[in-house]
Motif scaffolding. Sequence first.
Motif, short mmCIF file in Angstrom:
data_model
loop_
_atom_site.label_atom_id
_atom_site.label_comp_id
_atom_site.label_asym_id
_atom_site.label_seq_id
_atom_site.Cartn_x
_atom_site.Cartn_y
_atom_site.Cartn_z
N GLY A 18 0.77 -1.23 0.00
CA GLY A 18 0.00 0.00 0.00
C GLY A 18 0.81 1.29 0.00
N TRP A 19 2.09 1.19 -0.33
CA TRP A 19 2.94 2.38 -0.34
C TRP A 19 2.96 2.99 -1.74
CZ3 TRP A 19 3.66 3.76 4.39
CH2 TRP A 19 3.71 2.79 5.39
N PRO A 20 3.20 4.30 -1.84
CA PRO A 20 3.19 4.93 -3.17
C PRO A 20 4.38 4.48 -4.02
CG PRO A 20 3.86 6.52 -1.51
CD PRO A 20 3.46 5.28 -0.79
N PRO A 21 4.17 4.39 -5.33
CA PRO A 21 5.28 4.00 -6.22
C PRO A 21 6.31 5.13 -6.33
CG PRO A 21 3.34 4.55 -7.51
CD PRO A 21 2.93 4.62 -6.06
N ARG A 22 7.51 4.76 -6.75
CA ARG A 22 8.61 5.69 -7.03
C ARG A 22 9.14 6.41 -5.79
NH1 ARG A 22 5.04 5.96 -10.94
NH2 ARG A 22 4.14 7.93 -10.34
N TYR A 23 8.98 5.81 -4.64
CA TYR A 23 9.56 6.32 -3.40
C TYR A 23 10.47 5.24 -2.83
CZ TYR A 23 6.34 10.29 -3.03
OH TYR A 23 5.65 11.46 -3.23
N ARG A 24 11.50 5.65 -2.12
CA ARG A 24 12.34 4.70 -1.38
C ARG A 24 11.57 4.31 -0.13
NH1 ARG A 24 16.53 5.05 2.63
NH2 ARG A 24 17.90 3.26 2.39
N LEU A 25 11.47 3.03 0.11
CA LEU A 25 10.70 2.52 1.23
C LEU A 25 11.63 1.94 2.30
CD1 LEU A 25 7.88 1.83 2.39
CD2 LEU A 25 8.01 -0.31 1.11
#
Length: 191
Positions: free
Chosen positions: A25-32
């Motif tokens: 459920g995390w946004p794409p194109r971000y470092r997680l």
Amino acid sequence: MTQRKLTYLDPGRTERPYPVPLEGGWPPRYRLVLREERIPVKDPALGFLRLVDGVLGWDLHRGSGLWVDPGTPRARPGLEMSSGVGIGPLRWHAPCRVLWSTEPMLDDGGRPVPGQRAGFGYGTLRGHPEAGEEGFYGELSEDGQLYFRVAAFSRPANLLIKVGGPLNRRTQQMFTNRYFRTARRLAAGKA
């Protein structure tokens, strides 16, 4: 008074009450960054209360080497605050807004109820080197184990940070490691 705009879209993704998983459920194109650690203490319920008090009261940040103004109130939704690194006028400030916070749930005897998370999440404001959100969670599992968790998604907010990619990632990892070291001290009552 209007609040300043966050530097990313779709805020609030770090708000994940127990037992909602932190994966997915995390946004794409971000470092997680998703990290958890069980904290073995003699009394996990007491450790949970100490840890969450330190998280919500900014001792987690201060104990990890970040400057937080001593007058900063306890984390609550809408609070705008800034942490920083450096000294005096050479301090780099990282402004954020607390998006959600959760206090511990206690039973009639004042003990924390097993099966809960407490903590807060904040999002970045203009001037922060990153754009994104970070959540800090103390968790008391249903079987009475104490955990500390961090969930964050971010990307560089400016060209200087983007160019310093590997150094920026190492710096983020260093502070995440410090958060966990400080969380262990808080839970043990040593901070």
